[in-house]
Structure formats: C-alpha cells, structure tokens
Design a protein around this motif. Sequence first.
Motif, PDB file in Angstrom:
ATOM      1  N   ARG A 189      -3.832  -1.981  -5.304  1.00 34.00           N
ATOM      2  CA  ARG A 189      -3.496  -2.037  -3.997  1.00 34.00           C
ATOM      3  C   ARG A 189      -4.843  -2.043  -3.529  1.00 34.00           C
ATOM      4  NH1 ARG A 189      -1.380   4.043  -4.197  1.00 34.00           N
ATOM      5  NH2 ARG A 189      -2.216   3.900  -6.378  1.00 34.00           N
ATOM      6  N   ALA A 190      -6.024  -1.827  -4.093  1.00 36.64           N
ATOM      7  CA  ALA A 190      -7.471  -2.022  -3.338  1.00 36.64           C
ATOM      8  C   ALA A 190      -7.573  -3.558  -3.294  1.00 36.64           C
ATOM      9  CB  ALA A 190      -8.236  -1.433  -4.295  1.00 36.64           C
ATOM     10  N   PHE A 191      -7.319  -4.327  -4.293  1.00 35.60           N
ATOM     11  CA  PHE A 191      -7.453  -5.812  -4.575  1.00 35.60           C
ATOM     12  C   PHE A 191      -6.573  -6.436  -3.534  1.00 35.60           C
ATOM     13  CE2 PHE A 191     -10.020  -5.088  -8.356  1.00 35.60           C
ATOM     14  CZ  PHE A 191     -10.738  -6.402  -8.552  1.00 35.60           C
ATOM     15  N   THR A 192      -5.610  -5.879  -3.240  1.00 35.72           N
ATOM     16  CA  THR A 192      -4.526  -6.539  -2.251  1.00 35.72           C
ATOM     17  C   THR A 192      -4.895  -6.265  -0.941  1.00 35.72           C
ATOM     18  OG1 THR A 192      -2.554  -5.986  -3.892  1.00 35.72           O
ATOM     19  CG2 THR A 192      -2.015  -6.429  -1.265  1.00 35.72           C
ATOM     20  N   VAL A 193      -5.565  -5.217  -0.556  1.00 34.88           N
ATOM     21  CA  VAL A 193      -6.121  -4.995   0.755  1.00 34.88           C
ATOM     22  C   VAL A 193      -7.149  -5.856   0.826  1.00 34.88           C
ATOM     23  CG1 VAL A 193      -7.214  -3.173   2.106  1.00 34.88           C
ATOM     24  CG2 VAL A 193      -5.227  -2.517   0.928  1.00 34.88           C
ATOM     25  N   LEU A 194      -8.214  -5.957   0.045  1.00 39.28           N
ATOM     26  CA  LEU A 194      -9.268  -6.744   0.269  1.00 39.28           C
ATOM     27  C   LEU A 194      -8.927  -8.116   0.440  1.00 39.28           C
ATOM     28  CD1 LEU A 194     -12.370  -6.807   0.507  1.00 39.28           C
ATOM     29  CD2 LEU A 194     -12.436  -7.099  -1.790  1.00 39.28           C
ATOM     30  N   HIS A 195      -8.152  -8.706  -0.340  1.00 32.62           N
ATOM     31  CA  HIS A 195      -7.839 -10.361  -0.436  1.00 32.62           C
ATOM     32  C   HIS A 195      -6.673 -10.522   0.734  1.00 32.62           C
ATOM     33  CE1 HIS A 195      -9.861 -10.169  -4.264  1.00 32.62           C
ATOM     34  NE2 HIS A 195     -10.190 -11.172  -4.188  1.00 32.62           N
ATOM     35  N   LEU A 196      -6.236  -9.455   1.373  1.00 30.92           N
ATOM     36  CA  LEU A 196      -5.460  -9.927   2.476  1.00 30.92           C
ATOM     37  C   LEU A 196      -6.391 -10.595   3.495  1.00 30.92           C
ATOM     38  CD1 LEU A 196      -3.022  -9.609   4.382  1.00 30.92           C
ATOM     39  CD2 LEU A 196      -3.661  -7.180   5.015  1.00 30.92           C
ATOM     40  N   ALA A 197      -7.707 -10.144   3.436  1.00 38.60           N
ATOM     41  CA  ALA A 197      -8.605 -10.632   4.513  1.00 38.60           C
ATOM     42  C   ALA A 197      -8.877 -12.308   4.346  1.00 38.60           C
ATOM     43  CB  ALA A 197      -9.913 -10.083   4.133  1.00 38.60           C
TER      44      ALA A 197
END
Length: 532
Positions: A189-197
């Motif tokens: 989830r953390a990687f998904t949030v950051l790479h959404l950017a």
Amino acid sequence: MAASQDELAEAAGDEKQSGVVNDEPEVSRSDAKTSDGGIILIPQPSSDSRDPLNWSVSKKATIVATLFLAMFVGFSAPFCGQLNLQQQAALYGKTTVQITYFNSAASAGLATGGYFWWPLSSKFGRSSVIFWTLFGQLAAQIWAPMMTRPDQYAPYLVSRYFSAFFGVTVSVLGPRYLVDMFFLHQRGRAFTVLHLALNFGASAGPTFAGFVAANAYWPVEYWWSVALTGFTIIIVFLFLEETSYDRSEGAANRILPNSWIRDRFETFFLGTKVAPPTTWSHTLKIAITPFKIAVAPVLLIIAGFDTISFGFYVALNALTPVWLQLPVKAGGIYGFSVTQNAAFTFVHWIGLIVGFAYGHFFSDRIPLWLVARNKEGVWKPEYRLHALWPTNFILMPLGLGLVGCAMQYRLHWFVMALAQFFITIGSLVSIPVTVNYICECFRTHTVEAALVLNSMRLFLGLSINFYINPWIAAVGVGWVYGMMAFFSVFAFMFLIALMIWGHTIRKITPFSTAMSEEGQHVVTKGPEDDRF
C-alpha cells in the motif's frame, strides 16, 4: 559512528556467496512481535523511539505525503508542454512529432539523474538531496518559458532534460523511506500511494498546463509549475525527515537535537549529521554499486517487463496529443483543440483512481493470502507479482489493442478513451508492485535497485518518438499498437518465469548483492488462516 547498513551488508556479501540471504534475523513465531491482526512484524522493531518503525501513523503519513508532493512535482514539471504542440511547432519551425522530442529529453533526464543523486545522498543524506534538487528543478522550470525565440529549440529541449534530471530524485530515494518506515505487510500500500504521484504527475502536468494555456501563448503553461515547485520546497523543509536507523547491537544512531530549527539545519545543511561519515572514495565506490546490480538476472527480467509495459505507456502519453490534435483536413481523426485534449486527459485521472484503489486493497492482501496458504506460512518475494494478473495480463494488452483499432478504423474517441483507461490502470499498478518486489530482492540495496529499474524502464519511452513514423509506415498505425499489445503479453511471460523459478533466479546474482526476506514467517497461523 557505526557503518551504514549498506556498508555492513556489502561486507557481509563478500563472505556469503549463496546470493539470497535474510538481512533480518529469523524470530520464532511464539516470540515475535505481531500486528493487531496477528501478522508477524518484519523487520522486528527495536524499543527505541527513534526507530522509524516505531513512529506514529500520523508522522509516517506526513512524510509519505511530503514525498508524494515532491514526486508529483518531479514528474509533472518536465511534461508541462505536452499538449500545446502547434504553437511551439510554429515558433521553432518543427513538426509536431519533432516537438514531442522534448518527452525523450525528459525521459533521458529521468533515466540518468539518479546515478548522480544516489551517491551524494549517501554522503549528505537523502532528505538534503531531495531538498536541493528541487531548487534545480525550479531553475529548469523558469528556463523553459524563457525560450521564446525561433533559434531556441535546442535550449528548450535541454531545459526539459534538466527538469527531469533534478525531478527524478524522489522516485530513486523514496523507496528507501518506505522500507525504513513500514513493515513487510504494509509496503504494498505504501508503494502504491507513493508511485501514484509518478503517474499522476505525468498525467496532471499536461492537463493543468493545457487548461492554463488553452487561450494564451504557450510559455504561460509553465508558471503554475514554478509556483508549485517553490511551495514544495517549503513543505519539504518543514516536514521531511531522515529515516536512516541502524538496528544492529551497539550501533551509534544520531542523537536528535532539542531544537526543531537545529534539526532542520542539520538535516538540510549539514548532511553528515544525518548520514554516516564517509570519504569521497567510498562515495565513488557506492556510485558503482548500481552497475553491479544491473547485471543481476532477476533485475534484468523485471526491467524487461517494465521497459515494455511502462515504455508503451510513456510513448502513448507522448504521441496521443499528436493523434488527437491532428486536423481532420490533414488526415486526422478527431481534430481536438488544446482544451479538448486537456479534458481528454481526465481519462488518465479516472484510471489512476481505479488503479490506486486496486493497489490499495490487493497489493498486500494477495501476497499475504498466498503466504497463509503455503505449507510453512513463510514469505516469498514473488508473491507480490501475482497482483498483476488482471491489470497487466488482461487490461494492458486489451487497451493497446483498442488504441490500434481506434486509429486503424477511425472509431469514436470514446474507444480511445476506454483504451487509455485500461492502459493507465496497468501502468499504475505495475510500477509500485515491481519496484517493491525488486527492493525486497535487494533488501540492503533498495536505492540502487530502484535506481537501475527506474532508468531501464524509460529506455523504450525515451526512444520511440524517433522511430514511430517509420514503424507506422512499415505496418500501419493499427498494427503498431496491435504489436505493442502482443509485446506486452510477451513481457508478462517474464513475470510468470519469476513466479515459477524466482528463488533459483535470485540466487544467480553476481557480486553477492541480493538479500531478501524470503523464508521469514509472516503469519502466526498455518495454511487454514482465512484473514486475507
């Protein structure tokens, strides 16, 4: 001060030639600390409040939000001029396809910048490098709209290179923050949030710029980005913190100053206060590490997949404005205005929202579900890759095929929109999953692994503008995208190979840089566990 984790890992790697080892000690399930849901915490946190694993949820969220904003700026700024092609073509005396070469210049900056910033971050600290590279991007964003003379086409392209060269920093250094702050079962989830950017920036930058400059001269489309970059510098200074922490026994970690101002000063102006002291010769040695990792078979396989899947997404974003804005009288299908093209890009936003929701709910649950059902309840990094079946084996090829159909048979723009919706979902989901997987394969070299993967996946998007016209002339525009669809299916075969033989492939790693969390117990129960 004690040696950094990367230095210790590198020394350990010289002694262990097996290629795949755990960098965290195995803890029995009865003694291990667990989450409220009974998931074993990997790595096991220390009792020190300075340990990022022990930070509050609000503090972690603030840091992730700050990194998100900085990455958004880093990827939106280089592509601001993606839609206003006609005015620039008239000014510089170039074709619209030649104007899109600035996308290649930006991709080149994204592919090369990290190799410079990563070694410096080991000497001055990651947060300091992120802070100061934002100033470089600010200068590049001011540079671009000043290039308004007909003979300034080349300097304009150079400004796009340097905007990306400075802007790539968070995508390279950001994964290490996530690995430092979050447990294994939270990282998806953390990687998904950051790479959404990353995807959101590449999509929203042209959208905002297109609306701003729709009824004005093109340089105005850059000034909102200048203001946002300046604002981001302030936010980074206020909220970004260094997450380096050594959990080894007897390690001498940084003592936090009592003054908040002093902490900010040490973080951004005195890099050796937050990073272990090191010599320039050792910094040069660190700079070579990514090239060692680059020959690891597991990274080459993932890079091959990302090069095709993400490369086609980059190429699609770069070329779609050409297809949409080509006047009907000149053989175009849609004849969109800049404003209509900007509105069309909201399709990417919708795809990003759906892709984010999928990644948030399934990027951790699917691998944990697989862990709970294996014989020992232990972790395998390859479990991460199973989340990509629906998005990259089905939606991505389908979307590319629909683009080809829309172009070949001159279908309604809604078909093109649906196609780009599917492709955006596939791109958004694939990047955080593959970056997370590679970071877990190279647990003590996460930055170097992310750096190499980031640069490799941009090669196709960097070059496709230069040969797209000959490719179309050879097979037709429909089959160009049809071939892309088949290539994306072929690329997924790389992932299937890892799903089956991942353990063996990871062991074939030169220079002993591959350390993973494979074999760690993740759940407290056996295969009958149905929590996931």
